[in-house]
Design a protein around this motif. Sequence first.
Motif, PDB file in Angstrom:
ATOM      1  N   ALA A   3      49.535  83.180  16.570  1.00 41.95           N
ATOM      2  CA  ALA A   3      50.181  84.491  16.422  1.00 41.95           C
ATOM      3  C   ALA A   3      49.254  85.447  15.684  1.00 41.95           C
ATOM      4  CB  ALA A   3      51.501  84.346  15.670  1.00 41.95           C
ATOM      5  N   GLY A   4      48.542  84.926  14.675  1.00 37.32           N
ATOM      6  CA  GLY A   4      47.556  85.748  13.979  1.00 37.32           C
ATOM      7  C   GLY A   4      46.478  86.238  14.930  1.00 37.32           C
ATOM      8  N   ASN A   5      46.060  85.369  15.853  1.00 37.67           N
ATOM      9  CA  ASN A   5      45.073  85.773  16.858  1.00 37.67           C
ATOM     10  C   ASN A   5      45.609  86.912  17.728  1.00 37.67           C
ATOM     11  OD1 ASN A   5      43.576  83.643  15.902  1.00 37.67           O
ATOM     12  ND2 ASN A   5      43.730  82.401  17.750  1.00 37.67           N
ATOM     13  N   ALA A   6      46.860  86.752  18.195  1.00 39.94           N
ATOM     14  CA  ALA A   6      47.444  87.738  19.109  1.00 39.94           C
ATOM     15  C   ALA A   6      47.617  89.101  18.447  1.00 39.94           C
ATOM     16  CB  ALA A   6      48.790  87.227  19.624  1.00 39.94           C
ATOM     17  N   ILE A   7      48.168  89.116  17.239  1.00 38.17           N
ATOM     18  CA  ILE A   7      48.394  90.386  16.562  1.00 38.17           C
ATOM     19  C   ILE A   7      47.067  91.025  16.151  1.00 38.17           C
ATOM     20  CG2 ILE A   7      49.544  91.500  14.607  1.00 38.17           C
ATOM     21  CD1 ILE A   7      51.415  90.426  16.787  1.00 38.17           C
TER      22      ILE A   7
ATOM     23  N   VAL B  89      46.364  89.318   8.554  1.00 40.09           N
ATOM     24  CA  VAL B  89      47.379  89.404   9.604  1.00 40.09           C
ATOM     25  C   VAL B  89      48.174  88.103   9.693  1.00 40.09           C
ATOM     26  CG1 VAL B  89      47.743  89.595  12.095  1.00 40.09           C
ATOM     27  CG2 VAL B  89      46.128  91.124  10.951  1.00 40.09           C
ATOM     28  N   THR B  90      47.483  86.970   9.608  1.00 39.62           N
ATOM     29  CA  THR B  90      48.131  85.658   9.727  1.00 39.62           C
ATOM     30  C   THR B  90      49.098  85.398   8.580  1.00 39.62           C
ATOM     31  OG1 THR B  90      46.186  84.774  10.898  1.00 39.62           O
ATOM     32  CG2 THR B  90      47.710  83.177   9.928  1.00 39.62           C
ATOM     33  N   VAL B  91      48.714  85.776   7.380  1.00 37.35           N
ATOM     34  CA  VAL B  91      49.590  85.590   6.218  1.00 37.35           C
ATOM     35  C   VAL B  91      50.860  86.429   6.367  1.00 37.35           C
ATOM     36  CG1 VAL B  91      49.839  86.007   3.747  1.00 37.35           C
ATOM     37  CG2 VAL B  91      47.760  84.939   4.619  1.00 37.35           C
ATOM     38  N   ILE B  92      50.697  87.680   6.786  1.00 34.42           N
ATOM     39  CA  ILE B  92      51.865  88.552   6.974  1.00 34.42           C
ATOM     40  C   ILE B  92      52.786  87.988   8.054  1.00 34.42           C
ATOM     41  CG2 ILE B  92      52.617  90.842   7.715  1.00 34.42           C
ATOM     42  CD1 ILE B  92      50.050  91.953   6.447  1.00 34.42           C
TER      43      ILE B  92
ATOM     44  N   VAL C 165      45.909  84.022  24.265  1.00 32.82           N
ATOM     45  CA  VAL C 165      45.554  85.369  23.827  1.00 32.82           C
ATOM     46  C   VAL C 165      44.481  85.949  24.747  1.00 32.82           C
ATOM     47  CG1 VAL C 165      44.614  86.767  21.951  1.00 32.82           C
ATOM     48  CG2 VAL C 165      46.181  84.877  21.445  1.00 32.82           C
ATOM     49  N   ASN C 166      43.466  85.139  25.080  1.00 33.37           N
ATOM     50  CA  ASN C 166      42.431  85.581  26.009  1.00 33.37           C
ATOM     51  C   ASN C 166      43.019  85.873  27.384  1.00 33.37           C
ATOM     52  OD1 ASN C 166      40.453  85.306  24.054  1.00 33.37           O
ATOM     53  ND2 ASN C 166      39.804  83.278  24.734  1.00 33.37           N
ATOM     54  N   VAL C 167      43.974  85.042  27.797  1.00 30.42           N
ATOM     55  CA  VAL C 167      44.626  85.240  29.090  1.00 30.42           C
ATOM     56  C   VAL C 167      45.336  86.586  29.132  1.00 30.42           C
ATOM     57  CG1 VAL C 167      46.501  84.438  30.575  1.00 30.42           C
ATOM     58  CG2 VAL C 167      44.881  82.794  29.627  1.00 30.42           C
TER      59      VAL C 167
ATOM     60  N   LEU D  89      55.285  88.509  22.427  1.00 32.44           N
ATOM     61  CA  LEU D  89      54.751  87.176  22.187  1.00 32.44           C
ATOM     62  C   LEU D  89      55.003  86.762  20.741  1.00 32.44           C
ATOM     63  CD1 LEU D  89      53.020  84.766  23.223  1.00 32.44           C
ATOM     64  CD2 LEU D  89      51.018  85.982  22.354  1.00 32.44           C
ATOM     65  N   TRP D  90      54.772  87.686  19.828  1.00 35.46           N
ATOM     66  CA  TRP D  90      55.017  87.393  18.413  1.00 35.46           C
ATOM     67  C   TRP D  90      56.509  87.162  18.159  1.00 35.46           C
ATOM     68  CZ3 TRP D  90      57.975  89.688  14.625  1.00 35.46           C
ATOM     69  CH2 TRP D  90      57.744  89.236  13.313  1.00 35.46           C
TER      70      TRP D  90
END
Length: 445
Positions: free
Chosen positions: A137-141, A159-162, A283-285, A299-300
């Motif tokens: 999720a951190g990657n996506a956001i 971002v990941t922590v939030i 995420v790459n997709v 997604l998130w």
Amino acid sequence: MAQPNTVEVAEKTNKTSAEGFMDQDQALDSIPESQRQHWLTPAMIFGGLEFTIPVLMVGASLAASFGLSSILVILIISLFGIQWIGNTLQGYIGAKTGRTSSVIAKTSFGSVQAKVLVGLTIFLVSLGWWAVQTAVAGNAISAMFGIDYKNNWIGWAVVTVICGLLFALPSIIGYSSMKWTDYIAVPAGLLLIAGGIYYALKNTGWETISSWHPEPTMSIWAAISLVIGVNVSQWVIASDYTRYAKPTWKDNFIIPSGIVLVGFPLFIVGAIMAVGVGDADIVNVMMGMGFPIWGFLILWFATWTSQLVNNYSMGLALANVLNVNSGKGRALLTLLGTILAIIVALLGILDHFMDFLYLTALLYPAIGGVMMADFFMIRKQEWEDKNGWNWMATIALVTGIIVGYLTQYVYNVGLPAVQSLLVSAIVYMIAMRVKKNIAPDHFTV
């Protein structure tokens, strides 16, 4: 007489309501039948559990080895033929006893072993799953905000922590908060499925998708095991949520439909989206298919639903380990687990995703096999708090894990998760029969 300040009264009322709400969600006691809910509530929570990034990732991985028709067969066997049965059995145990999985395990494993082995296993594996999904999720956001999550670690970490803290909040509050989150988030996940199909057809085309027949890099059995591996934890933790369901076979047979009916299209969407992009990183997709910002937000949001379940089970298991029964204590332990899981996510657990998936497929079925055999075959659907450590359960657990490991990594035969569950159940029943005849104690009946 001075009148109380309206704001103060409101704040006090809200605080009291929140505290009372958490106090009702106790970790160790049985849920009274007066608090049992319609089957739709746990089914919706299970549906939210299945809206998870790893499901999309496994679907994308299947597309690297199989065409669409083969994937459909794999999913029908895995979800409708195997997963539903395991969830129904464990779900019924939770509804019948009204207790969480790690507490139910006290009957078969003994109270000490249920804490040391079962409770810690559920805690650690739930923590790991939660960390994996938080990292993705951190990657996506990060991608949505234009942050290079592969090279800008600090930006990604913030971002990941939030994301992690937001993911955790409803599960810290408790069960009722989770169900309302799922009522909102599951429809959002359906939008993600629709968007995935739309962009796949737009960018790749149905002809390419339907004619996709890659050279297999895994067997059909390995693919089924991979699908089961995503969901195998439910063969143990389903009780954490069905303890709020009515103790009837009918309700508990219907409840797993939330998992199967959501998981089936989501696996397929992960596969068809990956066909055109040629990447299992979801995420790459999505970036390669040109998903707009709303796609990453959905997604998130959809991931939030499965994160609630992992986080909630993590807190319940830790409460059993530490013998904490109050709602407030459960909430604090859930927060502690959240902080630890965020640290694990930041340390890079995503790099070992498949290894972690296979690890859970070894641990959970063996535990579930012992619990199911004890409840249905030995205790005749009765629960008792058994003190101590039942070594017969330990023997069965270790045997099941060994069989799962050998058939997964050494000989690559059949379905390791299913074999592990069946072997641990059979060994447990035989061991308990022998113990009853030779050296009966409070574990034998």
